[in-house]
Write a protein that holds these residues in place. Structure first.
Motif, PDB file in Angstrom:
ATOM      1  N   ALA A 136       0.720  -1.494  -0.012  1.00 15.28           N
ATOM      2  CA  ALA A 136       0.194   0.042  -0.010  1.00 15.28           C
ATOM      3  C   ALA A 136       1.003   1.223  -0.651  1.00 15.28           C
ATOM      4  CB  ALA A 136      -0.871   0.245   1.275  1.00 15.28           C
ATOM      5  N   CYS A 137       1.786   1.371   0.109  1.00 17.06           N
ATOM      6  CA  CYS A 137       2.828   2.264   0.521  1.00 17.06           C
ATOM      7  C   CYS A 137       4.099   2.452  -0.265  1.00 17.06           C
ATOM      8  CB  CYS A 137       3.483   2.790   1.837  1.00 17.06           C
ATOM      9  SG  CYS A 137       3.675   0.875   2.296  1.00 17.06           S
ATOM     10  N   GLY A 138       4.543   1.142  -1.428  1.00 20.02           N
ATOM     11  CA  GLY A 138       5.443   1.273  -2.290  1.00 20.02           C
ATOM     12  C   GLY A 138       6.019   0.209  -1.780  1.00 20.02           C
ATOM     13  N   GLY A 139       5.525  -1.202  -0.999  1.00 20.02           N
ATOM     14  CA  GLY A 139       6.167  -1.553  -0.291  1.00 20.02           C
ATOM     15  C   GLY A 139       7.472  -2.041   0.975  1.00 20.02           C
ATOM     16  N   VAL A 140       8.075  -2.952   1.316  1.00 17.65           N
ATOM     17  CA  VAL A 140       8.552  -3.319   2.716  1.00 17.65           C
ATOM     18  C   VAL A 140       9.493  -2.780   2.039  1.00 17.65           C
ATOM     19  CG1 VAL A 140       9.620  -3.985   4.159  1.00 17.65           C
ATOM     20  CG2 VAL A 140       7.336  -4.840   3.231  1.00 17.65           C
ATOM     21  N   GLN A 141      10.388  -1.953   3.026  1.00 15.23           N
ATOM     22  CA  GLN A 141      11.816  -1.297   2.655  1.00 15.23           C
ATOM     23  C   GLN A 141      12.614  -1.453   3.934  1.00 15.23           C
ATOM     24  OE1 GLN A 141      10.942   2.564   3.138  1.00 15.23           O
ATOM     25  NE2 GLN A 141      10.314   2.822   1.035  1.00 15.23           N
ATOM     26  N   LEU A 142      14.094  -2.350   4.199  1.00 14.44           N
ATOM     27  CA  LEU A 142      14.757  -2.317   5.221  1.00 14.44           C
ATOM     28  C   LEU A 142      15.362  -1.183   5.520  1.00 14.44           C
ATOM     29  CD1 LEU A 142      17.090  -4.011   6.417  1.00 14.44           C
ATOM     30  CD2 LEU A 142      18.768  -4.216   5.248  1.00 14.44           C
ATOM     31  N   VAL A 143      15.885  -1.013   6.748  1.00 10.60           N
ATOM     32  CA  VAL A 143      15.382   0.320   7.632  1.00 10.60           C
ATOM     33  C   VAL A 143      16.812  -0.040   8.269  1.00 10.60           C
ATOM     34  CG1 VAL A 143      14.805   2.106   8.786  1.00 10.60           C
ATOM     35  CG2 VAL A 143      13.176   0.853   8.151  1.00 10.60           C
ATOM     36  N   ASN A 144      17.683  -0.784   8.736  1.00 10.18           N
ATOM     37  CA  ASN A 144      18.276  -0.991   9.660  1.00 10.18           C
ATOM     38  C   ASN A 144      18.701  -2.147  10.071  1.00 10.18           C
ATOM     39  OD1 ASN A 144      20.107  -0.417  11.721  1.00 10.18           O
ATOM     40  ND2 ASN A 144      18.915   0.686  13.548  1.00 10.18           N
ATOM     41  N   PHE A 145      19.506  -2.773  10.276  1.00  6.23           N
ATOM     42  CA  PHE A 145      20.912  -4.406  10.417  1.00  6.23           C
ATOM     43  C   PHE A 145      21.612  -3.759  12.085  1.00  6.23           C
ATOM     44  CE2 PHE A 145      21.910  -2.267   6.505  1.00  6.23           C
ATOM     45  CZ  PHE A 145      22.674  -1.711   6.475  1.00  6.23           C
ATOM     46  N   LYS A 146      22.217  -5.111  12.444  1.00  7.04           N
ATOM     47  CA  LYS A 146      22.954  -5.698  12.833  1.00  7.04           C
ATOM     48  C   LYS A 146      23.065  -7.069  12.989  1.00  7.04           C
ATOM     49  CE  LYS A 146      24.603  -4.497  17.606  1.00  7.04           C
ATOM     50  NZ  LYS A 146      23.751  -3.695  18.858  1.00  7.04           N
ATOM     51  N   GLY A 147      24.854  -7.409  12.146  1.00 11.79           N
ATOM     52  CA  GLY A 147      25.353  -8.514  13.077  1.00 11.79           C
ATOM     53  C   GLY A 147      25.619  -8.624  14.264  1.00 11.79           C
ATOM     54  N   LYS A 148      24.993 -10.380  14.876  1.00  8.82           N
ATOM     55  CA  LYS A 148      25.505 -10.589  16.709  1.00  8.82           C
ATOM     56  C   LYS A 148      26.077 -11.871  15.860  1.00  8.82           C
ATOM     57  CE  LYS A 148      21.514  -8.139  17.750  1.00  8.82           C
ATOM     58  NZ  LYS A 148      20.275  -7.974  18.819  1.00  8.82           N
ATOM     59  N   PRO A 149      27.207 -12.141  16.008  1.00 11.23           N
ATOM     60  CA  PRO A 149      27.479 -13.796  15.404  1.00 11.23           C
ATOM     61  C   PRO A 149      28.124 -14.058  16.907  1.00 11.23           C
ATOM     62  CG  PRO A 149      29.630 -11.003  14.620  1.00 11.23           C
ATOM     63  CD  PRO A 149      28.233 -10.667  14.690  1.00 11.23           C
ATOM     64  N   GLN A 150      27.934 -13.492  17.893  1.00 15.51           N
ATOM     65  CA  GLN A 150      28.415 -13.986  19.356  1.00 15.51           C
ATOM     66  C   GLN A 150      27.032 -13.958  20.339  1.00 15.51           C
ATOM     67  OE1 GLN A 150      31.207 -14.820  18.947  1.00 15.51           O
ATOM     68  NE2 GLN A 150      31.798 -14.174  17.405  1.00 15.51           N
ATOM     69  N   GLU A 151      26.316 -13.514  19.355  1.00 15.09           N
ATOM     70  CA  GLU A 151      25.106 -13.779  20.224  1.00 15.09           C
ATOM     71  C   GLU A 151      23.613 -14.854  20.245  1.00 15.09           C
ATOM     72  OE1 GLU A 151      21.508 -10.601  21.535  1.00 15.09           O
ATOM     73  OE2 GLU A 151      23.454  -9.427  21.086  1.00 15.09           O
ATOM     74  N   ARG A 152      23.595 -15.786  20.228  1.00 13.05           N
ATOM     75  CA  ARG A 152      22.729 -16.794  19.998  1.00 13.05           C
ATOM     76  C   ARG A 152      21.231 -16.155  20.030  1.00 13.05           C
ATOM     77  NH1 ARG A 152      25.931 -22.693  21.067  1.00 13.05           N
ATOM     78  NH2 ARG A 152      27.887 -21.849  19.811  1.00 13.05           N
TER      79      ARG A 152
END
Length: 228
Positions: A136-152
């Motif tokens: 409805a607003c042009g599609g879902v967008q990726l806003v933010n991200f974070k890698g957590k390789p040590q955090e299960r």
């Protein structure tokens, strides 16, 4: 935020504008140096893990032979356009700055597989988002991200208790659906498959909404019971 959370791709030599519209969505406000990274589509804080997966004994070619071409992802940014993946040269330089001692020969394997795996992650998120109103607003967008390789994640810890191998990496991606922010957890697992990505390596991605909002709980419940 620590340097391990910063976008590792050095865009300082880019001739394009440093406008905030193209900025890497990871918050670098606590950095000692003003962030100049642009269009970085993922957090590479786990780059050393990827390097170990794909390292080879091939002789290192001259660094100058690394490609500077960048692939445009299918992942929409909050503003116009899509995120752009780093080139072989940028990926190598990023890992070198973090003292990961990369082999230039590995970049021709790591970069395309890295890109393909993140495309798969986005495709899995789109399966969750299908029919939930993002169009409805042009599609879902990726806003933010974070890698957590040590955090299960709790689910990953539970799987390991039952004898399964732990994920080699974890990302948390924040998407925007017409003003509704959703956090997705992505656990990355490896396996062996001659037909998989990277020849003898295959990947399993466990992608699901985080249970930190009513919307996330509802989506997980509906998927579990086959209601959506």
């Amino acid at each position: 935020m620590s340097s391990s959370s910063q976008c590792p791709v050095d865009h300082s030599s880019s001739s394009s504008s440093s406008s905030t519209a193209n900025a890497c969505p990871v918050d670098h406000s606590n950095s000692n140096k003003k962030d100049e990274a642009k269009e970085c589509p993922v957090d590479h804080s786990s780059a050393a893990t990827w390097s170990r997966l794909f390292s080879t004994s091939a002789p290192a070619p001259p660094e100058a032979s690394l490609s500077k071409e960048r692939e445009v992802s299918s992942i929409p940014k909050p503003q116009d356009g899509n995120w752009v993946y780093p080139s072989e040269a940028q990926f190598f330089a990023a890992m070198e700055r973090k003292n990961h001692k990369p082999n230039p020969a590995d970049m021709k394997t790591i970069v395309p597989i890295h890109n393909a795996v993140n495309e798969r992650a986005w495709a899995e998120i789109m399966k969750w988002e299908a029919g939930r109103g993002g169009e409805a607003c042009g599609g879902v967008q990726l806003v933010n991200f974070k890698g957590k390789p040590q955090e299960r994640s709790p689910k990953a810890r539970l799987r390991t208790l039952f004898g399964y191998a732990p994920p080699f990496d974890r990302h948390d991606w924040i998407v925007d659906r017409c003003g509704t922010r959703m956090r997705y957890i992505i656990d990355f697992y490896t396996g062996r498959n001659p037909n998989g990505l990277g020849g003898n390596l295959s990947f399993f991605l466990d992608v699901r909404p985080a249970l930190d909002s009513w919307e996330g709980v509802k989506m997980r419940f509906q998927r579990f019971w086959g209601l959506k």
